[in-house]
Design a protein around this motif. Structure first.
Motif, PDB file in Angstrom:
ATOM      1  N   GLU A 150       1.191  -9.462  -2.734  1.00 10.40           N
ATOM      2  CA  GLU A 150       1.352 -10.533  -3.730  1.00 10.40           C
ATOM      3  C   GLU A 150       0.236 -10.475  -4.763  1.00 10.40           C
ATOM      4  O   GLU A 150       0.487 -10.588  -5.973  1.00 10.40           O
ATOM      5  N   GLU A 151      -1.007 -10.322  -4.292  1.00  7.24           N
ATOM      6  CA  GLU A 151      -2.144 -10.297  -5.210  1.00  7.24           C
ATOM      7  C   GLU A 151      -2.119  -9.045  -6.094  1.00  7.24           C
ATOM      8  O   GLU A 151      -2.419  -9.105  -7.287  1.00  7.24           O
ATOM      9  N   LEU A 152      -1.762  -7.902  -5.511  1.00 14.81           N
ATOM     10  CA  LEU A 152      -1.734  -6.671  -6.299  1.00 14.81           C
ATOM     11  C   LEU A 152      -0.623  -6.685  -7.340  1.00 14.81           C
ATOM     12  O   LEU A 152      -0.781  -6.157  -8.443  1.00 14.81           O
ATOM     13  N   ARG A 153       0.496  -7.299  -7.014  1.00 11.01           N
ATOM     14  CA  ARG A 153       1.588  -7.377  -7.996  1.00 11.01           C
ATOM     15  C   ARG A 153       1.221  -8.246  -9.194  1.00 11.01           C
ATOM     16  O   ARG A 153       1.810  -8.125 -10.275  1.00 11.01           O
ATOM     17  N   LYS A 154       0.202  -9.103  -9.029  1.00 10.42           N
ATOM     18  CA  LYS A 154      -0.242  -9.951 -10.137  1.00 10.42           C
ATOM     19  C   LYS A 154      -1.128  -9.184 -11.116  1.00 10.42           C
ATOM     20  O   LYS A 154      -1.225  -9.567 -12.292  1.00 10.42           O
ATOM     21  N   VAL A 155      -1.810  -8.123 -10.653  1.00 11.86           N
ATOM     22  CA  VAL A 155      -2.836  -7.494 -11.490  1.00 11.86           C
ATOM     23  C   VAL A 155      -2.520  -6.053 -11.877  1.00 11.86           C
ATOM     24  O   VAL A 155      -3.025  -5.560 -12.907  1.00 11.86           O
ATOM     25  N   LEU A 156      -1.731  -5.333 -11.084  1.00 12.80           N
ATOM     26  CA  LEU A 156      -1.436  -3.936 -11.410  1.00 12.80           C
ATOM     27  C   LEU A 156      -0.277  -3.845 -12.394  1.00 12.80           C
ATOM     28  O   LEU A 156       0.634  -4.679 -12.373  1.00 12.80           O
ATOM     29  N   PRO A 157      -0.276  -2.838 -13.266  1.00 10.68           N
ATOM     30  CA  PRO A 157       0.858  -2.657 -14.180  1.00 10.68           C
ATOM     31  C   PRO A 157       2.158  -2.472 -13.383  1.00 10.68           C
ATOM     32  O   PRO A 157       2.173  -1.769 -12.363  1.00 10.68           O
ATOM     33  N   PRO A 158       3.249  -3.082 -13.834  1.00 11.13           N
ATOM     34  CA  PRO A 158       4.514  -3.006 -13.084  1.00 11.13           C
ATOM     35  C   PRO A 158       4.976  -1.583 -12.823  1.00 11.13           C
ATOM     36  O   PRO A 158       5.503  -1.287 -11.744  1.00 11.13           O
ATOM     37  N   ASP A 159       4.757  -0.673 -13.784  1.00 11.78           N
ATOM     38  CA  ASP A 159       5.237   0.686 -13.571  1.00 11.78           C
ATOM     39  C   ASP A 159       4.398   1.463 -12.560  1.00 11.78           C
ATOM     40  O   ASP A 159       4.770   2.558 -12.124  1.00 11.78           O
ATOM     41  N   MET A 160       3.276   0.902 -12.168  1.00 16.89           N
ATOM     42  CA  MET A 160       2.405   1.555 -11.186  1.00 16.89           C
ATOM     43  C   MET A 160       2.775   1.158  -9.751  1.00 16.89           C
ATOM     44  O   MET A 160       2.507   1.895  -8.800  1.00 16.89           O
ATOM     45  N   LEU A 161       3.412  -0.010  -9.596  1.00 18.12           N
ATOM     46  CA  LEU A 161       3.662  -0.567  -8.264  1.00 18.12           C
ATOM     47  C   LEU A 161       4.482   0.349  -7.354  1.00 18.12           C
ATOM     48  O   LEU A 161       4.159   0.466  -6.160  1.00 18.12           O
ATOM     49  N   PRO A 162       5.526   1.022  -7.826  1.00 20.26           N
ATOM     50  CA  PRO A 162       6.294   1.884  -6.908  1.00 20.26           C
ATOM     51  C   PRO A 162       5.477   3.052  -6.352  1.00 20.26           C
ATOM     52  O   PRO A 162       5.831   3.618  -5.313  1.00 20.26           O
ATOM     53  N   GLU A 163       4.381   3.417  -7.050  1.00 22.07           N
ATOM     54  CA  GLU A 163       3.587   4.574  -6.645  1.00 22.07           C
ATOM     55  C   GLU A 163       2.426   4.207  -5.726  1.00 22.07           C
ATOM     56  O   GLU A 163       1.748   5.090  -5.202  1.00 22.07           O
ATOM     57  N   VAL A 164       2.186   2.907  -5.548  1.00 20.80           N
ATOM     58  CA  VAL A 164       1.069   2.454  -4.715  1.00 20.80           C
ATOM     59  C   VAL A 164       1.605   2.125  -3.321  1.00 20.80           C
ATOM     60  O   VAL A 164       2.491   1.282  -3.171  1.00 20.80           O
ATOM     61  N   LEU A 165       1.052   2.776  -2.315  1.00 18.06           N
ATOM     62  CA  LEU A 165       1.492   2.576  -0.934  1.00 18.06           C
ATOM     63  C   LEU A 165       0.543   1.596  -0.245  1.00 18.06           C
ATOM     64  O   LEU A 165      -0.676   1.789  -0.261  1.00 18.06           O
ATOM     65  N   ILE A 166       1.090   0.563   0.372  1.00 17.33           N
ATOM     66  CA  ILE A 166       0.274  -0.421   1.096  1.00 17.33           C
ATOM     67  C   ILE A 166       0.569  -0.307   2.586  1.00 17.33           C
ATOM     68  O   ILE A 166       1.725  -0.369   3.015  1.00 17.33           O
ATOM     69  N   GLY A 167      -0.519  -0.160   3.374  1.00 13.02           N
ATOM     70  CA  GLY A 167      -0.401  -0.204   4.834  1.00 13.02           C
ATOM     71  C   GLY A 167      -0.843  -1.579   5.298  1.00 13.02           C
ATOM     72  O   GLY A 167      -2.032  -1.844   5.471  1.00 13.02           O
ATOM     73  N   TYR A 168       0.158  -2.479   5.458  1.00 14.36           N
ATOM     74  CA  TYR A 168      -0.138  -3.841   5.904  1.00 14.36           C
ATOM     75  C   TYR A 168      -0.524  -3.837   7.388  1.00 14.36           C
ATOM     76  O   TYR A 168      -0.232  -2.892   8.117  1.00 14.36           O
ATOM     77  N   TYR A 169      -1.143  -4.928   7.836  1.00 15.47           N
ATOM     78  CA  TYR A 169      -1.454  -5.138   9.259  1.00 15.47           C
ATOM     79  C   TYR A 169      -2.181  -3.914   9.850  1.00 15.47           C
ATOM     80  O   TYR A 169      -1.798  -3.371  10.870  1.00 15.47           O
ATOM     81  N   ASN A 170      -3.257  -3.485   9.151  1.00 19.61           N
ATOM     82  CA  ASN A 170      -4.059  -2.347   9.609  1.00 19.61           C
ATOM     83  C   ASN A 170      -3.223  -1.079   9.782  1.00 19.61           C
ATOM     84  O   ASN A 170      -3.413  -0.300  10.725  1.00 19.61           O
ATOM     85  N   GLY A 171      -2.310  -0.860   8.852  1.00 16.71           N
ATOM     86  CA  GLY A 171      -1.490   0.345   8.870  1.00 16.71           C
ATOM     87  C   GLY A 171      -0.260   0.251   9.745  1.00 16.71           C
ATOM     88  O   GLY A 171       0.437   1.245   9.932  1.00 16.71           O
ATOM     89  N   GLY A 172       0.055  -0.945  10.230  1.00 23.73           N
ATOM     90  CA  GLY A 172       1.205  -1.103  11.101  1.00 23.73           C
ATOM     91  C   GLY A 172       2.526  -1.209  10.373  1.00 23.73           C
ATOM     92  O   GLY A 172       3.600  -1.121  11.007  1.00 23.73           O
ATOM     93  N   HIS A 173       2.507  -1.386   9.051  1.00 29.60           N
ATOM     94  CA  HIS A 173       3.752  -1.560   8.284  1.00 29.60           C
ATOM     95  C   HIS A 173       3.518  -1.023   6.877  1.00 29.60           C
ATOM     96  O   HIS A 173       2.795  -1.617   6.079  1.00 29.60           O
ATOM     97  N   LEU A 174       4.091   0.147   6.558  1.00 29.05           N
ATOM     98  CA  LEU A 174       3.869   0.820   5.271  1.00 29.05           C
ATOM     99  C   LEU A 174       5.028   0.543   4.323  1.00 29.05           C
ATOM    100  O   LEU A 174       6.190   0.785   4.661  1.00 29.05           O
ATOM    101  N   ARG A 175       4.683   0.074   3.112  1.00 25.12           N
ATOM    102  CA  ARG A 175       5.693  -0.176   2.091  1.00 25.12           C
ATOM    103  C   ARG A 175       5.062  -0.002   0.713  1.00 25.12           C
ATOM    104  O   ARG A 175       3.851  -0.232   0.532  1.00 25.12           O
ATOM    105  N   PRO A 176       5.840   0.386  -0.318  1.00 26.89           N
ATOM    106  CA  PRO A 176       5.320   0.427  -1.690  1.00 26.89           C
ATOM    107  C   PRO A 176       4.924  -0.981  -2.148  1.00 26.89           C
ATOM    108  O   PRO A 176       5.473  -1.983  -1.675  1.00 26.89           O
ATOM    109  N   ALA A 177       3.984  -1.036  -3.090  1.00 30.68           N
ATOM    110  CA  ALA A 177       3.485  -2.335  -3.548  1.00 30.68           C
ATOM    111  C   ALA A 177       4.568  -3.179  -4.200  1.00 30.68           C
ATOM    112  O   ALA A 177       4.462  -4.409  -4.229  1.00 30.68           O
TER     113      ALA A 177
END
Length: 572
Positions: free
Chosen positions: A366-393
């Protein structure tokens, strides 16, 4: 040596160093060490403002040059001693709120010095210690408020080889040290330094001592600043009298052929040069762990090799912890700083794949989607819960939740049955249970409290620590899953650079940072080959991260490299 070898960070503290000529290798080492240990200010008081220690570069160093009666100080540096002491007295008087004024102070000092130099005073001083022989031991029992004179006497009598000397406070003398007086009465001279509130204690001691014990008592009233300076003046007179008594000139005692060489030895300066801020940071982590290993590795060499590996690598990916790295732990609800966002955007535009490895759940996205350029979000990989759940930003995991782990459900039930551990609530989740430090009755005992929890005991669930919480995650969850995912997306020969702040042994960034391309912007572990900081104990968090990001420069062959020269690291 204490300044050089101690491991504690000095941030927020001022350090005062007194050196007559500021040119000895040891005082140079001490100034370097105080700066490297992040002292708020390093004050050097000297008669020689052009000495090597006084010309060390650094904003923290402040040099105070005090005038002396004669630049030729003598063996005991008496001119520099009195100059520094008088300067301190005048400065303190000006800050006390009810100053006596420099003229009154100096007039009083001049009178005391004149009286001390009078022939009758010098003869009286000699008479008071008459009978003291060179092989007698002078025991100096003092009021703690008169420690300046005690230190002067102890150092001067040893340095001038006048007689053996031991210092103690009055009550410590009564705790066992009196045995010396019983067995060596005729080989001892007892000097008592008393004040208004120590006279009674001194009387209780001296009335019981052998009557044939040679002794002398000096009393200094309230033991204030001016009285202590008077005491120093009296001490110089006593040192002169002791020299006359044992037929040695304290100003020219003569030294052995080895004296100059050991005085000039630069070994401590070499040690200080090798103890960079990052090495000191690592030493402190090793000391906290206190593993008792037989031999400490050459940390400066380990650091040098690590920096060489970082400098020679080309990076095609970068993984970042969130709290304590992208944002301050103390202000973790604030957005990522715009300067850091600009650097992340620059790196992504240079072809670097960006990953986030966080103990957070959906709030990080949620916080990253507020500050990163929208076209960058699909390329940013987030490992939530200490890497337990990987999804694009770009994905909101509210709509794409992870599958619940049955072992965590068992842990949640066990925690619910042990309410005595909590003063607040914990936050259960499908692949992570987060327990805030402020929700625990005994925060730092929580890892021990968990030993009886079955999934923790059998290794199905592990505990990770961040700056503000404990995270219970499945054993398979790890922030390095983000690193592995990025590694599969970048060209052969490129590496993934990792940043985090919780690099201690049980920190949730430990695994992320322990490889050769991990950089801590906070805690480090107690292993020489584990994670390291670039800068040491300061700077940390987003401030340290920003410095490192700005040193990542594009390579013509692809990727980016870490330009260490732009970081101004204290590498020896």
């Amino acid at each position: 040596m204490t300044l050089v070898l101690d491991i504690q960070d000095l941030a927020g503290s001022d350090v005062w160093i007194f050196s007559a000529s500021a040119d000895n290798a040891d005082v140079v080492a001490a100034v370097h060490a105080a700066i490297d240990r992040h002292a708020a200010a390093v004050h050097l008081v000297t008669r020689n403002p052009s000495g090597p220690a006084a010309t060390i570069p650094g904003r923290a160093l402040q040099v105070h040059a005090t005038p002396v009666a004669d630049q030729k100080d003598g063996f005991l540096a008496t001119h520099s001693l009195l100059s520094a002491a008088i300067a301190l007295l005048m400065a303190a008087d000006g800050l006390c709120g009810d100053p006596r004024g420099n003229r009154n102070l100096l007039d009083g000092l001049a009178s005391r010095l004149t009286a001390m130099r009078a022939p009758e005073t010098r003869r009286q001083c000699f008479n008071e210690i008459e009978g003291l022989k060179a092989n007698d031991t002078l025991i100096l029992a003092h009021d703690p408020l008169l420690s300046p004179l005690a230190v002067l006497m102890e150092t001067s009598l040893w340095e001038a080889a006048l007689c053996p000397v031991q210092t103690t406070d009055i009550r410590n003398l009564a705790h066992g040290r009196h045995a010396w007086l019983h067995h060596r009465t005729d080989q001892t001279f007892l000097l008592g330094l008393t004040g208004l509130h120590s006279r009674t204690s001194w009387k209780g001691v001296t009335t019981e001592l052998p009557p044939n014990l040679k002794r002398l008592t000096w009393d200094y009233g309230d033991c204030g600043r001016l009285e202590n300076l008077f005491a120093l003046i009296d001490g110089l007179g006593l040192i002169e009298a002791l020299g006359e008594s044992v037929c040695l000139d304290p100003g020219k005692p003569g030294i052995g052929p080895f004296g100059r060489s050991i005085f000039d030895d630069a070994a401590l300066a070499q040690v200080a040069a090798g103890l960079s801020s990052a090495v000191r940071h690592k030493r402190a982590a090793i000391a906290r762990q206190d593993s008792g290993e037989a031999a400490e590795p050459a940390l400066a060499d380990v650091r040098r090799r690590r920096l060489e590996a970082l400098a020679s690598a080309r990076f095609g990916g970068a993984v970042f912890d969130y709290d304590g790295t992208l944002v301050d732990t103390a202000n973790r609800c604030a957005p990522v700083d715009r300067a850091i966002v600009a650097e992340l955007t620059r790196l992504q535009a240079s072809g670097v794949r960006i990953g986030i490895a966080t103990g957070r759940g959906g709030s990080a996205g949620e916080e990253l989607r507020k500050v990163l350029p929208p076209d960058m979000l699909p390329e940013v990989l987030i490992g939530y819960y200490n890497g337990g759940h990987l999804r694009p930003a770009e994905v909101d995991i509210v709509d794409d939740a992870p599958i619940s782990n049955p072992h965590l459900a068992t842990v949640a039930q066990w925690l619910g049955e042990h309410s005595e551990l909590f003063c607040g609530t914990f936050k259960p989740g499908p692949v992570q249970i987060t327990v805030g430090m402020d929700a625990l009755v005994r925060p730092y005992q929580f890892p021990l409290d968990l030993r009886d929890c079955p999934p923790v005991e059998n290794g199905a669930v592990r505990l990770a620590v961040s700056g503000h919480s404990y995270d219970l995650v499945p054993a398979a969850s790890c922030k390095r899953t983000v690193v592995r995912a990025l590694s599969d997306q970048i060209a052969p020969g490129l590496q993934v650079l990792c940043f985090g702040d919780s690099g201690a042994r049980f920190g949730n960034d430990h695994a992320l940072l322990s490889g050769p391309y991990g950089i801590s912007v906070g805690e480090v572990c107690g292993s020489a080959d584990g994670c390291w900081s670039l800068f040491g104990a300061r700077p940390v968090g987003p401030q340290a991260l920003l410095k490192a990001l700005r040193a990542l420069l594009p390579c013509p062959e692809g990727g980016v490299r870490l330009d260490l020269s732009g970081l101004c690291l204290d590498v020896q």
